[in-house]
Write a protein that holds these residues in place. Sequence first.
Motif, PDB file in Angstrom:
ATOM      1  N   UNK A  84       0.805  -1.157  -0.132  1.00  0.00           N
ATOM      2  CA  UNK A  84       0.076  -0.189   0.133  1.00  0.00           C
ATOM      3  C   UNK A  84       0.849   1.354  -0.073  1.00  0.00           C
ATOM      4  N   UNK A  85       0.352   2.375  -0.408  1.00  0.00           N
ATOM      5  CA  UNK A  85       1.111   3.526  -0.495  1.00  0.00           C
ATOM      6  C   UNK A  85       0.616   4.478   0.527  1.00  0.00           C
ATOM      7  N   UNK A  86       1.534   5.189   1.179  1.00  0.00           N
ATOM      8  CA  UNK A  86       1.278   6.172   2.088  1.00  0.00           C
ATOM      9  C   UNK A  86       1.909   7.584   1.580  1.00  0.00           C
ATOM     10  N   UNK A  87       1.047   8.748   1.774  1.00  0.00           N
ATOM     11  CA  UNK A  87       1.458   9.841   1.525  1.00  0.00           C
ATOM     12  C   UNK A  87       1.380  10.800   2.660  1.00  0.00           C
ATOM     13  N   UNK A  88       2.485  11.462   3.069  1.00  0.00           N
ATOM     14  CA  UNK A  88       2.823  12.364   3.972  1.00  0.00           C
ATOM     15  C   UNK A  88       3.248  13.797   3.403  1.00  0.00           C
ATOM     16  N   UNK A  89       2.417  14.795   4.031  1.00  0.00           N
ATOM     17  CA  UNK A  89       2.610  15.922   3.872  1.00  0.00           C
ATOM     18  C   UNK A  89       3.550  16.896   4.654  1.00  0.00           C
ATOM     19  N   UNK A  90       4.644  17.668   3.836  1.00  0.00           N
ATOM     20  CA  UNK A  90       5.603  18.369   4.822  1.00  0.00           C
ATOM     21  C   UNK A  90       5.582  19.886   4.488  1.00  0.00           C
ATOM     22  N   UNK A  91       5.813  20.670   5.488  1.00  0.00           N
ATOM     23  CA  UNK A  91       5.803  22.193   5.117  1.00  0.00           C
ATOM     24  C   UNK A  91       7.248  22.653   5.735  1.00  0.00           C
ATOM     25  N   UNK A  92       8.120  23.219   4.917  1.00  0.00           N
ATOM     26  CA  UNK A  92       9.269  23.689   5.573  1.00  0.00           C
ATOM     27  C   UNK A  92       9.232  24.997   6.110  1.00  0.00           C
ATOM     28  N   UNK A  93      10.412  25.418   6.660  1.00  0.00           N
ATOM     29  CA  UNK A  93      10.325  26.879   7.197  1.00  0.00           C
ATOM     30  C   UNK A  93      10.065  28.204   6.473  1.00  0.00           C
ATOM     31  N   UNK A  94      10.069  27.792   5.230  1.00  0.00           N
ATOM     32  CA  UNK A  94       9.613  28.763   4.357  1.00  0.00           C
ATOM     33  C   UNK A  94       8.307  28.826   3.818  1.00  0.00           C
ATOM     34  N   UNK A  95       7.480  27.578   4.387  1.00  0.00           N
ATOM     35  CA  UNK A  95       6.020  27.802   4.015  1.00  0.00           C
ATOM     36  C   UNK A  95       5.941  26.729   2.890  1.00  0.00           C
ATOM     37  N   UNK A  96       7.126  26.149   2.083  1.00  0.00           N
ATOM     38  CA  UNK A  96       6.863  25.451   0.681  1.00  0.00           C
ATOM     39  C   UNK A  96       6.336  24.057   1.395  1.00  0.00           C
ATOM     40  N   UNK A  97       5.536  23.508   0.384  1.00  0.00           N
ATOM     41  CA  UNK A  97       4.677  22.125   0.891  1.00  0.00           C
ATOM     42  C   UNK A  97       5.403  21.198  -0.045  1.00  0.00           C
ATOM     43  N   UNK A  98       5.340  20.137   0.474  1.00  0.00           N
ATOM     44  CA  UNK A  98       6.093  18.776  -0.534  1.00  0.00           C
ATOM     45  C   UNK A  98       5.102  17.686   0.112  1.00  0.00           C
ATOM     46  N   UNK A  99       5.202  16.477  -0.719  1.00  0.00           N
ATOM     47  CA  UNK A  99       4.533  15.220  -0.386  1.00  0.00           C
ATOM     48  C   UNK A  99       5.438  14.185  -0.517  1.00  0.00           C
ATOM     49  N   UNK A 100       5.684  13.229   0.522  1.00  0.00           N
ATOM     50  CA  UNK A 100       6.752  12.332   0.660  1.00  0.00           C
ATOM     51  C   UNK A 100       5.507  10.942   0.363  1.00  0.00           C
ATOM     52  N   UNK A 101       6.120  10.242  -0.888  1.00  0.00           N
ATOM     53  CA  UNK A 101       5.410   8.835  -0.901  1.00  0.00           C
ATOM     54  C   UNK A 101       6.314   7.882  -0.400  1.00  0.00           C
ATOM     55  N   UNK A 102       5.404   6.966   0.162  1.00  0.00           N
ATOM     56  CA  UNK A 102       6.261   5.535   0.561  1.00  0.00           C
ATOM     57  C   UNK A 102       5.389   4.263  -0.054  1.00  0.00           C
ATOM     58  N   UNK A 103       5.951   3.434  -0.846  1.00  0.00           N
ATOM     59  CA  UNK A 103       5.081   2.328  -1.451  1.00  0.00           C
ATOM     60  C   UNK A 103       5.828   1.214  -0.655  1.00  0.00           C
ATOM     61  N   UNK A 104       4.704   0.383   0.320  1.00  0.00           N
ATOM     62  CA  UNK A 104       5.213  -0.793   0.557  1.00  0.00           C
ATOM     63  C   UNK A 104       4.125  -2.042   0.384  1.00  0.00           C
ATOM     64  N   UNK A 105       4.992  -3.133  -0.160  1.00  0.00           N
ATOM     65  CA  UNK A 105       4.216  -4.237  -0.416  1.00  0.00           C
ATOM     66  C   UNK A 105       5.028  -5.392  -0.058  1.00  0.00           C
TER      67      UNK A 105
END
Length: 361
Positions: free
Chosen positions: A1-22
């Motif tokens: 299954x895939x898990x998506x985590x949202x991250x926001x850095x000190x400058x307010x920029x957003x990124x999405x970290x994806x992990x696929x586990x099977x």
Amino acid sequence: MAAINKYTDSKGLTSYRVRVRLKGQPVQSATFKRLTDAKKWAQQTEAAIREGRYFNKSVSQKRTLSELIDRYIERVMPQKKVSTQVPQKSQLEWWKGEIGALSLASVDSSRIADCRDKLTDEGRSPATANRYMAVLSHCMSYAQRDLQWIERNPCHDVRKGKESRGVVRFLSNDEIGEDGKVLVKGERTRLLEVCKASTCKLLYPAVLLAMSTGMRRGEQFSLTWRQVDTHTGRILLEDTKNGERRVVVATGPALAELKGMAKVRRIDCDLVFPGQRNTAIHLNKPWYAALKAAEIEDFRWHDLRHSFASELAMSGATLAEIAEAMGHKTLNMVKRYAHLTEGHISSVVERMTSRVFGGDS
């Protein structure tokens, strides 16, 4: 299954970290700026892993061509014959100098094609450029199948240069007059006379043996006395180009020279043609001097092998017989001598016609 985590850095920029586990598979991860890209990657990656077609491209981005070549020379090259290792190492070093610093992900078909064109622009023949391409392709296949550093061999998408069929260069024979006397000495006679008079005592027997058996240079100069039966003239060749043993036979003057050499052979070295340090002798200097003295141009040592095959053809040997004598598995390599067998074929047809139809045709 895939898990998506949202991250926001000190400058307010957003990124999405994806992990696929099977289950039973390593975790695959990636980071994206947009959620839609993250979801798309997760869906595609999970499907590819389930279907067994996923390749982690980050590996090819981290590894360089130089790293691959070094690994190939260390692990794969020692399994090859020494005579193959020397030129291929040199060719691989050339590739390292040209594009070795690039990541494997960046070594695509267009870059390889550019290098191929550079080889020919520098004066190398299409055949030589193809040899450079071939060893790189072996390297890339090793990276793909054994190391899994790349997804696909980029050399498969590069067109090879068109090779010429090759010119059959053989030594001319004496011109004989009607009275049986020699009018003009041919290249064969001139070369043997000069070699016999050379200060290098091994030059004449080496040339004579090559001329009489058609052995390749590597086969001849790796030859040891245990491979030679001076009573029958049988020579067992073990280190052949196609990897199979074969037997050639020395007769006449060539066998006489071998018998003479055997009587005075060195006891500290088993090589038939030894150098000063118990390695095969290098005859380049006396060989080129002999060609110059005999006034023979545009002739290589390998052409002694062509001369052997040409004489077989002109003596009536079939293409199959020439292939066997030369150590070729197929007839393709000896078709270049076909025109020299035309007289023999004509006489065979004449004999058949006479036997079937009777009388003169």
